[in-house]
Design a protein around this motif. Structure first.
Motif, mmCIF file in Angstrom:
data_model
loop_
_atom_site.group_PDB
_atom_site.id
_atom_site.type_symbol
_atom_site.label_atom_id
_atom_site.label_comp_id
_atom_site.label_asym_id
_atom_site.label_seq_id
_atom_site.Cartn_x
_atom_site.Cartn_y
_atom_site.Cartn_z
ATOM 1 N N THR A 408 0.840 -1.201 0.000
ATOM 2 C CA THR A 408 0.000 0.000 0.000
ATOM 3 C C THR A 408 0.876 1.253 0.000
ATOM 4 O OG1 THR A 408 -1.680 -1.154 1.288
ATOM 5 C CG2 THR A 408 -1.793 1.254 1.239
ATOM 6 N N PRO A 409 0.683 2.174 -0.952
ATOM 7 C CA PRO A 409 1.471 3.419 -0.943
ATOM 8 C C PRO A 409 1.156 4.255 0.301
ATOM 9 C CG PRO A 409 0.406 3.096 -3.071
ATOM 10 C CD PRO A 409 -0.220 2.119 -2.133
ATOM 11 N N PHE A 410 2.178 4.887 0.819
ATOM 12 C CA PHE A 410 1.963 5.826 1.922
ATOM 13 C C PHE A 410 2.769 7.092 1.662
ATOM 14 C CE2 PHE A 410 6.014 4.220 3.531
ATOM 15 C CZ PHE A 410 6.598 5.375 4.066
ATOM 16 N N ALA A 411 2.321 8.178 2.272
ATOM 17 C CA ALA A 411 3.094 9.423 2.330
ATOM 18 C C ALA A 411 3.023 9.914 3.761
ATOM 19 C CB ALA A 411 2.544 10.471 1.371
ATOM 20 N N LEU A 412 4.168 10.166 4.353
ATOM 21 C CA LEU A 412 4.257 10.665 5.720
ATOM 22 C C LEU A 412 4.663 12.130 5.636
ATOM 23 C CD1 LEU A 412 3.945 9.731 8.637
ATOM 24 C CD2 LEU A 412 6.367 9.124 8.630
ATOM 25 N N VAL A 413 3.777 13.005 6.050
ATOM 26 C CA VAL A 413 3.984 14.444 5.916
ATOM 27 C C VAL A 413 4.298 15.012 7.285
ATOM 28 C CG1 VAL A 413 3.030 16.618 5.068
ATOM 29 C CG2 VAL A 413 2.322 14.456 4.024
ATOM 30 N N GLU A 414 5.549 15.413 7.473
ATOM 31 C CA GLU A 414 5.962 16.043 8.726
ATOM 32 C C GLU A 414 5.650 17.526 8.642
ATOM 33 O OE1 GLU A 414 9.944 16.323 11.574
ATOM 34 O OE2 GLU A 414 10.123 15.867 9.449
ATOM 35 N N LYS A 415 5.042 18.065 9.662
ATOM 36 C CA LYS A 415 4.530 19.428 9.611
ATOM 37 C C LYS A 415 5.222 20.316 10.626
ATOM 38 C CE LYS A 415 0.232 22.018 10.253
ATOM 39 N NZ LYS A 415 0.801 22.870 11.303
ATOM 40 N N THR A 416 5.607 21.509 10.174
ATOM 41 C CA THR A 416 6.038 22.548 11.104
ATOM 42 C C THR A 416 4.811 23.361 11.474
ATOM 43 O OG1 THR A 416 6.486 24.115 9.330
ATOM 44 C CG2 THR A 416 8.280 22.659 9.972
ATOM 45 N N ALA A 417 5.022 24.462 12.214
ATOM 46 C CA ALA A 417 3.876 25.300 12.590
ATOM 47 C C ALA A 417 3.235 25.946 11.377
ATOM 48 C CB ALA A 417 4.313 26.377 13.581
ATOM 49 N N ARG A 418 3.999 26.082 10.291
ATOM 50 C CA ARG A 418 3.458 26.811 9.144
ATOM 51 C C ARG A 418 3.157 25.920 7.954
ATOM 52 N NH1 ARG A 418 5.523 32.451 6.429
ATOM 53 N NH2 ARG A 418 4.120 32.405 4.666
ATOM 54 N N ALA A 419 4.004 24.955 7.631
ATOM 55 C CA ALA A 419 3.824 24.182 6.413
ATOM 56 C C ALA A 419 4.604 22.881 6.518
ATOM 57 C CB ALA A 419 4.301 25.004 5.208
ATOM 58 N N PRO A 420 4.369 21.927 5.589
ATOM 59 C CA PRO A 420 5.153 20.695 5.613
ATOM 60 C C PRO A 420 6.640 20.985 5.485
ATOM 61 C CG PRO A 420 3.322 20.519 4.079
ATOM 62 C CD PRO A 420 3.401 21.946 4.511
ATOM 63 N N THR A 421 7.444 20.246 6.231
ATOM 64 C CA THR A 421 8.878 20.423 6.105
ATOM 65 C C THR A 421 9.526 19.237 5.421
ATOM 66 O OG1 THR A 421 10.928 20.836 7.334
ATOM 67 C CG2 THR A 421 9.303 19.450 8.401
#
Length: 488
Positions: A408-421
């Protein structure tokens, strides 16, 4: 510059200011100083015709010759270096610094200790725009935009308020009451009357607003969604609430850029929650809302994302309703949707293409999830989003145990206070290793399904997604993972 400039309007009326340089640039600085009522002293071997004319008229003092530190007399308040000789400008800056005088070196932000902003002037109202010397043309462009927004009536209104200032302060000694008076005044007819050149009627309307009995201050609470942290994604209603707030109770995920848009004199109270660190108990947040609202203040409960998504907005509204406090809700763009959009991941899969375009590969449809049940089936639906849990939790293992295919494809999006980093993409079997290898920190979003595979193709914000597995040339590289077809 590491630190922002401290904005300051200087009263130079009748005060001496030294300008070193006698050319056209110095002439423009002298004209601005004369407009402010200063007494310019111009030091230079020669003067331009315009400056010579001012000297002959006695409007400026000419100090002929090369720069001399004795020009920095005790009564000089500011210094401007406006020569076309960098060596001379540096000498002026050093001499001024030694005597603790603020100096501006034209076109040299590093040597300057104050900067002359681009100004919109409307009578008593002045709006200054500065880039700290980094980009003066940008500041001038912003000034032109402001020129269009604020007409001459705003200057007349500022003058009218200035003439009535003692009466306003006597009528409304409390700062909050005074602010609410000006809110009513600006919503009333005065500004429009001034635009129509009906000064007498505007004066009468102003005095009537001052005499009217103000409505009783009624406290209220507004739950505002701050969105993903990008101030450009705030709604107009959210911005209006921030500008009217007396007190702001904000979560730890609210960005500094969003908070900067709030009223400067609003009281700010952090009430953040964290799974790993200090947290504010919900009962304390309730008590703060009740205390300030009952005191007649306008409270903004500022939450990251949307107040009703993974928050306790409903619980807070129930508390306010129980205690008779007026409330409203301003939705925000939930971080789940905003981060996915920043990562180039649509919420639902695009329509299948009839054929792959030259230079592009056809994206296989996700297969094999139709018969899954329970949590596995819910997680397999394209575009389902999951928050990354507490330290030690392995969502990948839980999903695999529930029956979700390892490919299964996944995307892990790490987020700062303003936008994805960071965005990490791969297959579900790689999730735990990928999160550890790239040191993904909370908060992060896990996106599953065929749409997650689009992160590699459609990314547009920041850096490209990081691969879940090490490069093939790496000594630690493992056997390539199965393809989507293996999931069927």
């Amino acid at each position: 510059m590491d630190a922002p400039l401290f904005p300051l309007f200087a009263d130079l009326n009748g005060r001496a200011v030294l300008v070193v340089g006698g050319g056209a640039v110095a002439g423009r600085k002298v004209e601005a100083l004369l407009h402010a009522g200063a007494r310019p002293r111009v030091g230079a071997p020669q003067l331009s015709p315009a400056l010579r004319e001012l000297a002959e008229a006695g409007r400026i003092d000419w100090l002929p010759g090369l720069f001399d530190t004795r020009w920095l007399a005790e009564d000089v308040w500011l210094v401007i270096a406006a020569t076309d000789e960098p060596v001379v400008n540096r000498a002026v800056a050093a001499a001024a610094e030694a005597q603790r005088l603020f100096v501006n070196v034209v076109d040299d932000a590093q040597l300057s200790r104050f900067h002359v902003p681009a100004v919109v002037e409307r009578g008593a109202l002045q709006i200054a725009v500065s880039s700290g010397g980094a980009a003066p043309m940008v500041a001038r462009h912003v000034r032109r935009r402001l020129e269009e927004l604020f007409d001459g009536a705003w200057g007349q209104l500022a003058g009218l308020a200035g003439r009535h200032r003692p009466a306003i302060r006597a009528r409304f000694p409390d700062t909050g009451a005074r602010r609410r008076f000006f809110d009513r005044l600006l919503d009333g007819p005065v500004l429009d009357l001034l635009r129509r050149h009906r000064q007498a009627d505007a004066e009468a309307a102003f005095e009537q607003a001052l005499a009217d009995e103000p409505p009783a201050a009624a406290g209220s609470v507004v739950l505002v969604g701050a969105g993903s942290g990008d101030p450009g994604l705030l709604t107009l209603a959210a911005l209006r609430a921030l500008n009217q707030a007396d007190v702001i109770l904000y979560d730890r995920l609210v960005s500094a850029e969003v908070l900067q848009l709030a009223r400067r004199d609003a009281e700010r109270i952090e009430v953040g929650k964290s799974a790993r660190g200090h947290s504010t108990r919900q009962e304390h947040i309730h008590a703060l809302m009740l205390e300030h609202a009952r005191a007649g203040r306008r409270v903004v409960r500022l939450k990251g994302g949307d107040a009703f998504v993974f928050g306790r907005g409903g619980e807070e509204l129930q508390f306010l309703r129980t205690h008779g406090i007026a409330y409203e809700v301003v939705p925000g763009i939930t971080a789940a949707l905003a981060c996915a959009a920043h990562a180039g991941i649509p919420r639902s899969p695009p329509r299948p293409r009839p054929a792959a375009a030259p230079g592009h590969r056809a994206l296989p449809r996700f297969a094999g999830h139709a018969g899954l049940a329970g949590a596995g089936r819910a997680a397999a639906d394209p575009g389902v989003l999951h928050g990354r849990g507490r330290a030690g939790a392995d969502p990948g293992a839980l999903l695999l145990d529930a029956g979700l295919p390892a490919a299964t494809p996944f995307a892990l999006v790490e987020k700062t206070a303003r936008a994805p980093t960071n965005v990490v993409s791969g297959q579900l079997r790689q999730l735990a290793d990928a999160a550890a290898r790239h040191a993904v920190q909370s908060p992060a979003l896990l996106i599953l399904g065929e749409v997650a595979a689009l992160a590699d193709e459609l990314h547009w914000f920041g850096a490209a997604p990081l691969p879940a597995a090490p490069p093939a040339s790496s000594p630690s590289a493992k056997t390539p993972p199965p393809t989507l077809a293996d999931a069927a």
